[in-house]
Design an enzyme around this catalytic site. Structure first.
Site, PDB file in Angstrom:
ATOM      1  N   HIS A 343     128.759 -21.960  25.078  1.00 56.30           N
ATOM      2  CA  HIS A 343     128.092 -21.424  26.311  1.00 56.30           C
ATOM      3  C   HIS A 343     128.367 -19.859  26.581  1.00 56.30           C
ATOM      4  O   HIS A 343     127.828 -19.388  27.462  1.00 56.30           O
ATOM      5  CB  HIS A 343     128.403 -22.418  27.467  1.00 56.30           C
ATOM      6  CG  HIS A 343     127.728 -23.797  27.474  1.00 56.30           C
ATOM      7  ND1 HIS A 343     128.186 -24.942  27.004  1.00 56.30           N
ATOM      8  CD2 HIS A 343     126.421 -23.933  27.971  1.00 56.30           C
ATOM      9  CE1 HIS A 343     127.328 -25.676  27.375  1.00 56.30           C
ATOM     10  NE2 HIS A 343     126.146 -25.161  27.785  1.00 56.30           N
ATOM     11  N   GLY A 344     129.533 -19.494  26.225  1.00 61.33           N
ATOM     12  CA  GLY A 344     129.963 -18.123  26.279  1.00 61.33           C
ATOM     13  C   GLY A 344     131.290 -17.906  25.697  1.00 61.33           C
ATOM     14  O   GLY A 344     132.282 -18.689  25.542  1.00 61.33           O
TER      15      GLY A 344
END
Length: 539
Positions: A343-344
């Site tokens: 996600h990041g």
């Protein structure tokens, strides 16, 4: 290009849709596929044209590797293909984070790359890695580059999912029904698109400023007030749900308009009564990918090692601690840790993934203990409601790390949620009434009866009381499951029967009127305000 901007709604979509069916009506189905693939690439290049060559290179590379693997499976070639995909993803998404991490730990002074993240790179990379794995296993073989390009880049799912599987997409391109406009799927697709657009522009976007109650003070280095921390975090949880599920609804609706059925991605996840059930309902295609390509292979590898070593395996009825930790807890930690990093790039995303791993492990342990002790699984409506509320609040806490731009900001919000924040709510102005004289009940009532609190309550009511879009589209998956692996032997009436079943006999003026009102409101708002990006565009 955004689904909620006028250029898409009144330009790109009608032109692309009309062109596809007009070309197909002339008997040029391959040209219709080429038209749709070119339109999808144009859709992608609208954002930044300079990243289009990167996507094209990825498509050519993976199609070639997949073709070779389907003809002669070779492990080294599969490893090469996966490594190349991960290297590209790693450079664009994680090079800056890794350089900063090395500098902080080793003090090497490495230059930190300032790399712009290409749109949708995580999604199209995952799709293609799964394709390579299945091609190596003999489960995927595609010889048409046009069909392969469209499988990866079909614009409804390209930017933020759902994460599609080749078995779901490629056979549909061989069905004659795909190339004929039909009233039922067009109407159903328009209804799903209208619901998704309404979720995005009428509910999700107005919720976005409310998150500032929690994350605004935290960005300045101070913990928010207890009430603001919770209301702001809940507002973001609802914003993320309506934003992402709205995108998925629009993607499914757009796919149906073109005769393509995409997998359902949400099934009321905030109605889940446990974290296990939550992940069975939230971003379902990501859960499917993580389970099939990461979790299950890890479990199988660990199981083989324990069998070869003569060690006991995991028993669901009465699991012992050792096998439980090795065969369930360890794979869960690895899988969810990778999900968080996907996600990041940042420690806050690592914590987000590990928190969900911990919650899943505790949930599995509780289920095993309950089964061993013979405790009933159903505790009535009160127990179910308690489980739903507890799960929602736990997910809300984890999403603080998902939302925050840094780990420090997330921890400030968590401090506020724990009651260690400011004395007064952020930005409280109450027309001459001193908020310091308000007791906690008056303060809660004030928050709930303001426009901010009312919007949160309305959003919660929609989440918990109304049926979801996928409930009406459930039979789409049943129709999809009836399709054979190859489109050559597809029964001509299977898809039409599935679509016909989706249109209830009682559907009439009331249902159509409601959808029409939702679409009208959504279009008016989309045309009158500046379009905002979807939250998952950054992943």
């Amino acid at each position: 290009m955004l689904f909620n901007e006028p250029a898409f709604l009144f330009g790109f979509l009608p032109v692309t849709l009309a062109g596809f069916f007009i070309i197909a009506a002339l008997g040029r189905t391959q040209l219709a596929l080429l038209w749709l693939a070119a339109a999808s690439l144009f859709f992608y290049g609208w954002w930044r044209l300079d990243f289009l060559p990167l996507m094209l290179a990825s498509l050519v590379f993976n199609f070639g590797i997949g073709l070779l693997l389907s003809r002669q499976p070779r492990r080294w070639l599969l490893v090469l293909g996966i490594a190349a995909n991960l290297a590209a993803l790693g450079w664009f998404k994680y090079s800056g984070f890794l350089a900063s991490l090395i500098n902080d730990t080793a003090g090497l002074g490495l230059p930190v790359p300032q790399v712009i993240l290409p749109l949708a790179i995580s999604f199209y990379t995952f799709n293609q890695i799964a394709y390579l794995v299945d091609a190596h296993a003999g489960e995927a073989r595609e010889t048409s580059f046009t069909r392969y390009v469209l499988f990866v880049t079909f614009f409804p799912h390209l930017i933020a999912g759902p994460i599609v599987h080749h078995r779901e997409m490629l056979p549909q391109f061989a069905l004659p029904e795909t190339y004929r406009p039909q009233l039922q799927p067009l109407v159903l697709g328009l209804a799903a698109f209208a619901i998704g657009l309404f979720k995005k522009v009428v509910i999700a976007d107005p919720l976005a400023p409310l998150a500032a109650m929690a994350f605004g003070p935290a960005a300045d280095g101070s913990a928010p007030h207890f009430l603001d921390a919770w209301l702001g975090s809940i507002a973001f949880s609802l914003q993320l749900y309506f934003d992402f599920s709205g995108y998925s609804d629009m993607a499914i609706g757009l796919g149906l308009m073109f005769g393509i059925m995409l997998p359902i991605n949400f099934a009321s996840p905030y109605k889940a009564a446990s974290i296990i059930e939550f992940w069975q309902r939230w971003h379902m295609t990501l859960t499917r990918f993580l389970t099939g390509y990461i979790y299950n292979p890890i479990v199988m590898a660990l199981t083989r090692r324990r069998v070869q070593a003569g060690k006991p395996l995991l028993k669901r009825s009465a699991p012992t601690l050792g096998p439980f930790l090795v065969l369930l807890a360890l794979p869960t930690l690895i899988t969810m840790g990778l999900a968080g990093v996907w996600h990041g790039a940042g420690w806050q995303f690592v914590v987000f993934g590990l928190l969900h791993a911990l919650l899943l492990i505790v949930n599995h342990a509780w289920r095993a203990l309950r089964q061993a002790l013979g405790i009933r699984s159903r505790l009535g409506w009160f127990g179910h409601a308690t489980g739903v509320l507890a799960t929602f609040l736990a997910v809300t806490v984890t999403l603080v790390f998902f939302k925050s731009s840094s780990l420090d900001q997330a921890l400030q919000v968590v401090r506020g949620m724990a009651g260690f924040g400011g004395d007064l709510p952020y930005g409280l102005v109450l027309g001459g009434i001193d908020p310091a004289t308000m007791n906690p009940f008056q303060l809660v009532a004030w928050r709930l009866f303001t426009s901010q609190g009312a919007l949160i309550c309305i959003a919660l009511a929609v989440v918990w009381l109304l049926p979801n879009t996928s409930r009406y589209l459930e039979l789409v998956r049943e129709a999809l499951a009836q399709r054979p692996a190859s489109g050559d032997a597809a029964p001509a009436g299977a898809l039409r029967q599935g679509w016909a079943a989706l249109m209830p006999q009682r559907a009439g003026l009331i249902e159509g009127g409601v959808i029409g009102v939702l679409l009208g409101i959504a279009l008016l708002r989309a045309a009158s305000v500046a379009p905002t990006e979807f939250l998952y565009f950054t992943f």
